[in-house]
Design a protein around this motif. Structure first.
Motif, PDB file in Angstrom:
ATOM      1  N   ASP A 151     -43.798 -31.360   4.328  1.00 42.85           N
ATOM      2  CA  ASP A 151     -44.239 -32.723   4.831  1.00 42.85           C
ATOM      3  C   ASP A 151     -44.503 -33.375   3.469  1.00 42.85           C
ATOM      4  N   ARG A 205     -50.145 -38.739   6.504  1.00 41.83           N
ATOM      5  CA  ARG A 205     -48.747 -38.100   6.623  1.00 41.83           C
ATOM      6  C   ARG A 205     -47.787 -39.084   6.605  1.00 41.83           C
ATOM      7  N   ASP A 233     -43.783 -40.853   6.407  1.00 38.96           N
ATOM      8  CA  ASP A 233     -42.258 -40.907   6.641  1.00 38.96           C
ATOM      9  C   ASP A 233     -41.509 -41.608   5.471  1.00 38.96           C
ATOM     10  N   ASP A 234     -40.326 -41.793   5.541  1.00 40.70           N
ATOM     11  CA  ASP A 234     -39.611 -42.361   4.417  1.00 40.70           C
ATOM     12  C   ASP A 234     -39.899 -43.990   4.408  1.00 40.70           C
TER      13      ASP A 234
END
Length: 335
Positions: free
Chosen positions: A248, A306, A308-309
C-alpha cells in the motif's frame, strides 16, 4: 506566563492584521464578521471553506490560497467560529457551483457550520473529519478532527481547483477522511492566554497519550519513555486502525503541537517511517512540521493516510498558501 500579548481581547485581531500584511499577495481579511479569504477567487469552481478556534495555526487560515481553501473562519482561541462568520465567508467566495465545508468533529464547529449551511442560498455539502483514533469509533460524539484535516483540505482543494463538482468533492473528501488516522502525545500542557496558565500539568515522568488539540484527555496518562518506545505505541495504534497492507502507498504526516523542535519531529518521522517500511508499506508522500498546533503544547501527532493514484496526483498538484506551497514555483511537495 510570558507571551507577546498586549491584551487577550485584541490578540486574535492584531495577529490577523499581521497575517494579512505578511501575505497580502494571497489573502484578504474581514474583521466584522471575521474571516480570511483568497485575494483572487477563481470563478466557476466550488468554494472550499473551513474554520475553527484560533491557536491551531497555520490551520486553517494558513491554508487559504490557490489549490486549497477559498476562505477560513477563525474563532477565538479554542472556540468555534460563529454561523455569521461562516455565512459571510461563503457569500464572499461562493459562485454558482456551491460550497463545500470541511469541518473538524467538535460539537460547536458542527452545529455552527450546519446553521450556516441552512442559511445559504446556494447548494452546500460538508466533509466531517474524525481522524483522532484516541477515542473509540463508538464514542457518543464521534472522534475528534485533528491533523488529518490538513490532508483533506489539500487533496480536496486541488480537486476543486480543477473544477470538480460539489458532489464529487464531497465523495472525495469523505474518502480521504475515512482513510486517515491520527494520534497525538503531549509532554506538557499549552498556555491559553485567557487562562493565564497551562491547560493541564504533567509530572516529569508522565505523558498524555492520545491528547486532543485543545488539551483534552486522551487514552491514558502513560509513563515517559524513549522516543522509540513512544513512537512505537503511536504507530502500532494507527496500524491497527487503518490496517495498511504490504505494498500500500501512504502519506506519513508528523505534526508538531507548537513547542516541539524540528529535530525531534524528524526523529519521530524516522522511527515511524522505519516501522511501516518493515511492514512493507510504501511511504509515498510525507509532511513534517507544525501544521495543526495547540498553541505552545510540547508534543506531536502522527497521521497516516492510505493513498490511491488519484489522491497522490492531487496531493502533488500545485498549491500556494501561506503555509503550504509547491508546484507554482517548480518545486515538489517533498522538496
Amino acid at each position: 506566563m510570558k507571551k507577546f500579548i498586549n491584551h487577550v481581547d485584541t490578540l486574535l485581531d492584531e495577529s490577523l492584521r499581521g497575517f494579512a500584511k505578511a501575505h497580502a499577495d494571497l489573502v484578504e481579511v474581514s474583521f466584522s464578521p471575521r474571516f480570511v479569504r483568497r485575494k483572487e477567487v477563481a470563478p466557476g469552481k466550488v468554494a472550499l471553506i473551513s474554520g475553527g478556534g484560533a491557536g491551531h495555526e497555520p490551520l486553517h487560515t494558513g491554508f487559504v490560497g490557490r489549490g486549497m481553501l477559498d476562505a477560513a473562519c477563525p474563532g477565538q482561541v479554542f472556540t468555534s467560529p460563529t454561523p455569521d462568520q461562516m455565512l459571510a465567508a461563503a457569500e464572499a467566495v461562493a459562485g454558482d457551483q456551491g460550497v463545500l465545508f470541511i469541518v473538524k468533529n467538535y460539537a460547536g464547529d458542527v452545529m455552527n457550520f450546519e446553521m450556516a449551511a441552512e442559511m445559504l442560498d446556494c447548494p452546500s455539502r460538508t466533509v466531517l473529519v474524525q481522524d483522532d483514533i484516541a477515542l473509540p469509533k463508538e464514542h457518543e460524539i464521534g472522534r475528534r478532527g485533528v491533523a488529518g484535516t490538513t490532508i483533506v483540505e489539500k487533496i480536496v482543494g486541488a480537486a476543486a481547483e480543477e473544477g470538480r463538482s460539489l458532489d464529487d468533492l464531497k465523495t472525495l473528501g469523505d474518502r480521504v477522511a475515512e482513510n486517515t488516522a491520527s494520534i497525538g502525545v503531549a509532554l506538557s500542557g499549552c498556555h491559553v492566554p485567557a487562562l493565564g496558565g497551562p491547560t493541564f500539568e504533567l509530572p516529569p515522568d508522565k505523558i498524555e497519550f492520545g491528547v486532543g488539540i485543545h488539551g483534552e484527555h486522551g487514552r491514558e496518562i502513560a509513563e515517559f519513555a524513549s522516543a522509540t518506545e513512544i513512537v512505537k505505541r503511536m504507530v502500532e495504534a494507527i496500524n491497527e486502525e487503518l490496517q495498511p497492507k504490504r505494498g500500500d502507498k501512504v502519506l506519513l504526516h508528523v505534526n508538531g503541537l507548537g513547542a516541539t523542535t524540528l529535530m525531534e519531529l524528524y526523529l519521530v518521522y524516522e522511527l515511524a517511517h522505519e516501522f511501516w517500511h518493515q511492514e512493507g508499506v510504501e511511504i509515498a508522500r510525507s509532511l513534517v512540521g507544525n501544521y495543526t498546533t495547540a498553541l505552545d503544547m510540547a508534543g506531536c501527532s502522527v497521521t497516516l493516510t492510505r493513498l490511491d493514484d488519484e489522491m497522490i496526483r492531487l496531493w502533488d498538484a500545485p498549491v500556494h498558501t501561506a503555509a503550504l506551497r509547491w508546484g507554482y514555483d517548480h518545486t515538489g511537495p517533498n522538496s
